[in-house]
Design an enzyme around this catalytic site. Structure first.
Site, PDB file in Angstrom:
ATOM      1  CD  GLN A 141      -2.634   1.079   2.656  1.00 40.93           C
ATOM      2  OE1 GLN A 141      -1.102   0.767   3.936  1.00 40.93           O
ATOM      3  NE2 GLN A 141      -4.001   1.739   3.510  1.00 40.93           N
ATOM      4  N   GLY A 142       1.208   1.869  -0.944  1.00 41.07           N
ATOM      5  CA  GLY A 142       1.412   2.955  -1.112  1.00 41.07           C
ATOM      6  C   GLY A 142       1.256   4.346  -1.140  1.00 41.07           C
ATOM      7  CB  SER A 144       2.875   7.019   4.599  1.00 37.52           C
ATOM      8  OG  SER A 144       1.265   6.376   5.119  1.00 37.52           O
ATOM      9  CD  GLU A 258      -4.753   0.285   6.770  1.00 33.22           C
ATOM     10  OE1 GLU A 258      -4.568   1.160   6.757  1.00 33.22           O
ATOM     11  OE2 GLU A 258      -3.991  -0.262   7.841  1.00 33.22           O
ATOM     12  CD  GLU A 382      -2.332  11.106  18.977  1.00 35.63           C
ATOM     13  OE1 GLU A 382      -1.870  10.157  17.895  1.00 35.63           O
ATOM     14  OE2 GLU A 382      -1.816  10.302  20.145  1.00 35.63           O
TER      15      GLU A 382
END
Ligand SMILES: Cc1cc2nc3c(=O)[nH]c(=O)nc-3n(C[C@H](O)[C@H](O)[C@H](O)COP(=O)(O)OP(=O)(O)OC[C@H]3O[C@@H](n4cnc5c(N)ncnc54)[C@H](O)[C@@H]3O)c2cc1C
Length: 397
Positions: A141-142, A144, A258, A382
């Site tokens: 999974q590209g 970030s 996810e 957060e």
């Protein structure tokens, strides 16, 4: 599976708690899978290198696929079993009870495959889904980038259309299993419109000169995630998922899978860990100054209760999926609940198993260190709390 020794030790169903009416202990699906697992589950050897571990788990995934058990809720035409979400819930519980190895292609099975089923073309589905399930094609999974993690919409990897296809340049980071992957789902900027409006999702073959992968060593000792550099990497026009400029919608679908734990996978391994710890607890506590017996009992009870709560959350997600309802932003509540539980259980396990307070390079210490990641990947705590505050509770920004 023939050369793998078949001695993985099964844990009794009572380890999961009460039998639930929607997914009872004696459900036909459970019994059939339990039976198959009894004859096919290999024990996980200790002391393997990362590459050996990967190869071992790839073999296990292939065995599941060949036995018809790799994708319980995936359509049969794409290599799955065509069952429902409740069967998938039971499936992951049975895998945990059998103490089966983890499969190799988790990003593919839990995130990318389900997303392709929503946004992919029929050609994408026929071409890619069976290879995801069999593990012949490993996916990563590209998303970030350095400087674009929580604020994903600020990402800078670009793809331009050169007439023959897409040409991609930029850098991704924390890309899990990139060094082993054949394909990457790359979220990149294709339009000049700002932030999330200008993104597209491209499927990119990792095996080409324009891509370099550098594994990153983590504090747990593992190096399963990587930096990925794209320099004029190429992919054809038809490997775009969703419409051009609509990549954000595709990415959000994937993140919901996810966060909600699309496979309903997570409570059962935690409950099995607690079951095994219960057996070890009295001896360990007697010999350990870290945890007085009363404190150990209270912590055990608290963790047990929270695992049961998580089991009910996951069941609710499975029931909703069965009835065609999306989990939506409520996925964030489960994610925060789960991430705290994972860390607390890893700490408890470490304090029970530490020898005079010392944990030195054992699977338990690795698990303790890796557990810190649970409140980071799939969106930090957060960020999940911001989503809960703004989109569920309606609080001002
Ligand atoms: C084990 C693991 C596997 C991963 N695998 C993948 C993968 O396969 N593919 C992929 O693309 N990515 C992957 N990631 C990356 C993951 O998605 C990011 O780490 C995550 O989104 C956080 O981004 P960041 O690391 O850039 O932290 P930052 O976004 O820089 O955040 C740093 C800190 O600031 C806080 N913060 C940031 N913004 C806000 C805000 N608005 N309000 C309050 N607090 C804020 C965060 O909560 C955090 O504590 C993985 C990460 C881990 C740990």
């Amino acid at each position: 599976m023939s050369e793998l020794e078949l001695t993985a030790v099964r844990v009794p169903p009572s380890a999961l708690g009460a039998s639930l009416p929607q997914v009872p202990d004696d459900h036909r699906f459970r019994l059939e899978f339990r039976d198959w697992l009894a004859g096919n589950t290999p024990p996980s050897p200790s002391g393997m290198t990362e590459a050996e571990d990967f190869a071992f788990r790839a073999k296990w995934q292939k065995a599941l696929y060949e036995g018809g058990w790799a994708g319980p809720a995936w359509p049969k035409r794409y290599g799955g079993r065509g069952s429902g979400a409740l069967e998938q819930f039971m499936y992951y519980e049975e895998l945990a009870l059998a103490q089966a190895p983890r499969v190799t292609n988790e990003s593919g099975i839990l995130l990318l495959g389900p997303t392709l089923m929503v946004h992919g073309t029929e050609d994408h589905k026929r071409r890619f889904l069976p290879g995801i399930l069999s593990g012949d094609d490993i996916w990563c999974q590209g998303f970030s980038e350095p400087g674009s993690g929580s604020d994903l919409a600020s990402l800078r990897t670009r793809a331009r259309d050169n007439g023959d296809g897409w040409v991609i340049s930029g850098q991704k980071i924390w890309t899990t299993w990139a060094a082993y992957s054949k394909w990457c789902f790359v979220l990149c900027r294709t339009e000049d419109t700002p932030r999330h409006k200008g993104l597209s999702m491209l499927i990119v073959d990792m095996d080409q000169p324009g891509i370099e992968v550098h594994p990153i060593r983590q504090m747990s000792g593992r190096a399963d995630f990587c930096e990925v550099f794209f320099e004029e990497a190429q992919t054809p026009h038809d490997l775009i998922v969703g419409e051009r400029g609509q990549g954000w919608q595709v990415a959000m679908t994937m993140l919901q899978f996810e966060r909600a734990d699309q496979g309903y996978t997570d409570h059962a391994p935690l409950l099995v860990t607690l079951h095994l710890l219960r057996q070890a607890l009295s001896d360990a506590v007697a010999g350990s100054s870290l945890l007085p017996p009363e404190a150990a009992r209270l912590r055990f009870a608290d963790l047990w209760r929270r695992c049961q709560q998580l089991r009910r959350y996951n069941l609710r997600n499975a029931v909703n999926a069965e009835q065609g309802r999306e989990v939506g932003v409520a996925a964030s509540t489960v994610n925060v609940f789960w991430s705290h539980l994972v860390k607390d259980l890893a700490e408890f396990k470490a304090s029970v198993q530490a020898d005079d307070g010392v944990l030195d390079n054992t699977p338990t210490s690795e698990n303790l260190l890796y557990s810190r990641a649970s409140s980071i990947y799939s969106g930090t705590d957060e960020i999940q709390l911001n989503i809960i505050a703004e989109r569920i509770l309606g609080l001002p920004r």
